[in-house]
Scaffold this active site. Structure first.
Site, PDB file in Angstrom:
ATOM      1  N   GLU A   1      -5.482  20.442  14.592  1.00 41.18           N
ATOM      2  CA  GLU A   1      -6.326  21.587  14.257  1.00 41.18           C
ATOM      3  C   GLU A   1      -6.014  22.727  15.225  1.00 41.18           C
ATOM      4  O   GLU A   1      -6.807  23.657  15.385  1.00 41.18           O
ATOM      5  CB  GLU A   1      -7.794  21.225  14.272  1.00 41.18           C
ATOM      6  CG  GLU A   1      -8.333  20.660  15.562  1.00 41.18           C
ATOM      7  CD  GLU A   1      -9.824  20.375  15.483  1.00 41.18           C
ATOM      8  OE1 GLU A   1     -10.600  21.348  15.530  1.00 41.18           O
ATOM      9  OE2 GLU A   1     -10.205  19.197  15.379  1.00 41.18           O
TER      10      GLU A   1
ATOM     11  N   HIS B   1     -13.600   7.710  17.611  1.00 43.01           N
ATOM     12  CA  HIS B   1     -13.160   9.054  17.973  1.00 43.01           C
ATOM     13  C   HIS B   1     -13.962   9.481  19.198  1.00 43.01           C
ATOM     14  O   HIS B   1     -15.188   9.416  19.201  1.00 43.01           O
ATOM     15  CB  HIS B   1     -13.407  10.012  16.801  1.00 43.01           C
ATOM     16  CG  HIS B   1     -13.274  11.451  17.147  1.00 43.01           C
ATOM     17  ND1 HIS B   1     -12.152  11.968  17.762  1.00 43.01           N
ATOM     18  CD2 HIS B   1     -14.132  12.497  16.980  1.00 43.01           C
ATOM     19  CE1 HIS B   1     -12.317  13.264  17.945  1.00 43.01           C
ATOM     20  NE2 HIS B   1     -13.514  13.606  17.483  1.00 43.01           N
TER      21      HIS B   1
ATOM     22  N   CYS C   1     -10.763  16.766  13.516  1.00 40.51           N
ATOM     23  CA  CYS C   1     -10.247  15.656  14.323  1.00 40.51           C
ATOM     24  C   CYS C   1      -9.840  14.434  13.491  1.00 40.51           C
ATOM     25  O   CYS C   1      -9.359  13.450  14.042  1.00 40.51           O
ATOM     26  CB  CYS C   1     -11.300  15.228  15.338  1.00 40.51           C
ATOM     27  SG  CYS C   1     -11.820  16.542  16.442  1.00 40.51           S
TER      28      CYS C   1
END
Length: 386
Positions: free
Chosen positions: A79, A233, A111
């Site tokens: 990103e 994550h 993400c």
């Protein structure tokens, strides 16, 4: 046919700041950063580094001459794109000296996109089992100096080779994706720093994890004790803890305690680097495999999340001798050097960003293998140091 992650490698910059020093400079208690957020150090990005140089550096560590012969595709998940049209994967393909008969694309969804890249790569390998696919998760997380999100910045890249008969992790077929239109984090085209609603984003993250986990259980019948560890994550390490505790609640069983211990092992490297956006889950996986209590045959759960928002839960089985196919992250982190907060701020403000002018950077002082020399006639100039 077994398909999954064959090799993994990590790269970051050679500079960092101590977040205790940043806390004091910003008038905060250090514990707010190290305990409340769960971060100790943060990668500092010189202007001569970006997602292309970091991604190429990570990939260089794992690609052998034989790997290059079988490589069909390069997928870069990011990103932090450096062009609204041309894929960063093409620059990386060139720097790595890959064959021109190679597909190169870039994926975006905050993400999450590295996970999409892995799933797409799995399909490509299934169609042609003799081929391999290189998936690179490369990002530079920027929120701005003296902003609430400053402590959750970071930078780095994780490169993964996806193949048949993989050496690290065989991916299982069941996977659960969950997507909703949510404005918890976004970066307009005109901005170099992200907009984020931190508390809201954390709540969405936890909800998406629970939704994906419950659906996965319904589809497979598997329970928590079917897993050796769950990985998350980790834009900041406390976020993974919030998700796991939302699942475990007051559970103090041996299985629950093991999950907490494994989470701590997976957080170790992310605490030292900061937010990798697309790479944060996969640096957490590497940290688990090098610091946790795992063995061949163990099932590992992976929860991927990208603001905006999309989540996915999937799983894989560890393969024999998996530890031989990971780059030495601990050594990479040990060889960095600390810089002052003043130097960090200077470098933060010296990024090429959206500058349209010709720029020549002081690239000779950067010890990295791949460097960004500057920009001329609106074209970024990269070089591999011989």
């Amino acid at each position: 046919m077994k398909i999954g992650i064959d090799k993994m490698a990590f790269a970051t910059t050679d500079e960092y700041i101590d977040l205790r020093e940043l806390a004091r400079e910003r008038g905060d208690e250090p514990d707010k950063y190290t305990i409340g957020i769960g971060q100790d150090r943060q990668a500092v990005v010189p202007p001569t580094q970006d997602i292309v140089t970091l991604g190429a550096a990570a990939a260089k560590k794992l690609l052998s001459k034989d790997d290059k012969k079988h490589l069909s595709t390069v997928i870069v998940a990011t990103e932090s794109g450096i062009d609204n049209s041309k894929a960063s994967a093409i620059y990386i393909k060139h720097l790595l000296g890959l064959d021109d008969f190679t597909r190169a694309v870039e994926l975006k969804e905050a993400c999450y996109s590295a996970t999409a890249g892995i799933q797409f790569a799995k399909g490509l390998v299934a169609m042609n089992p003799q081929s391999t696919v290189l998936v690179i998760a490369a990002d530079i997380a920027r929120y701005g100096l003296k902003t609430p999100g400053e402590v959750t910045q970071g930078a780095g890249a994780v490169a993964m080779l996806i193949s048949a008969d993989p050496h690290i992790l065989t991916l299982e077929d069941t996977t659960v994706s969950y997507t909703k239109d949510v404005m918890d984090f976004w970066r307009p085209l005109y901005a170099t720093e992200a907009n984020v609603d931190g508390k809201y984003s954390t709540n969405v993250y936890v909800d998406f994890f629970l939704q994906c986990w419950q659906r996965y259980q319904q589809m497979t019948g598997r329970q928590l004790d079917d897993f050796a560890a769950l990985t998350f994550h980790l834009p900041f390490t406390k976020m993974g803890k919030k998700a796991l505790e939302a699942l475990l609640k007051d559970n103090q069983s041996p299985v629950a305690d093991k999950m907490r211990e494994q989470l701590t092992a997976s957080q170790k490297y992310c605490r030292e680097v900061g937010n990798l956006y697309t790479g944060s889950l996969y640096l957490g996986v590497m940290s688990l495999l090098q610091n946790g209590q795992v063995n061949p045959g163990d099932r590992i759960g992976l929860f991927s999340y990208g603001s905006g928002a999309e989540g996915e839960f999937y799983s894989g089985i560890l393969q024999p001798h998996f530890e031989k196919y990971l780059s030495d992250v601990k050594d990479d982190l040990a060889n960095r050097h600390q810089v002052s907060i003043a130097e960090y701020e200077k470098q933060f403000n010296s990024q090429l960003g959206m500058n349209q002018d010709d720029v020549e950077l002081d690239w000779q002082s950067d010890p990295a293998l791949f460097i960004l020399k500057g920009q001329k006639e609106h074209k970024r100039i990269y070089q591999e140091k011989k």
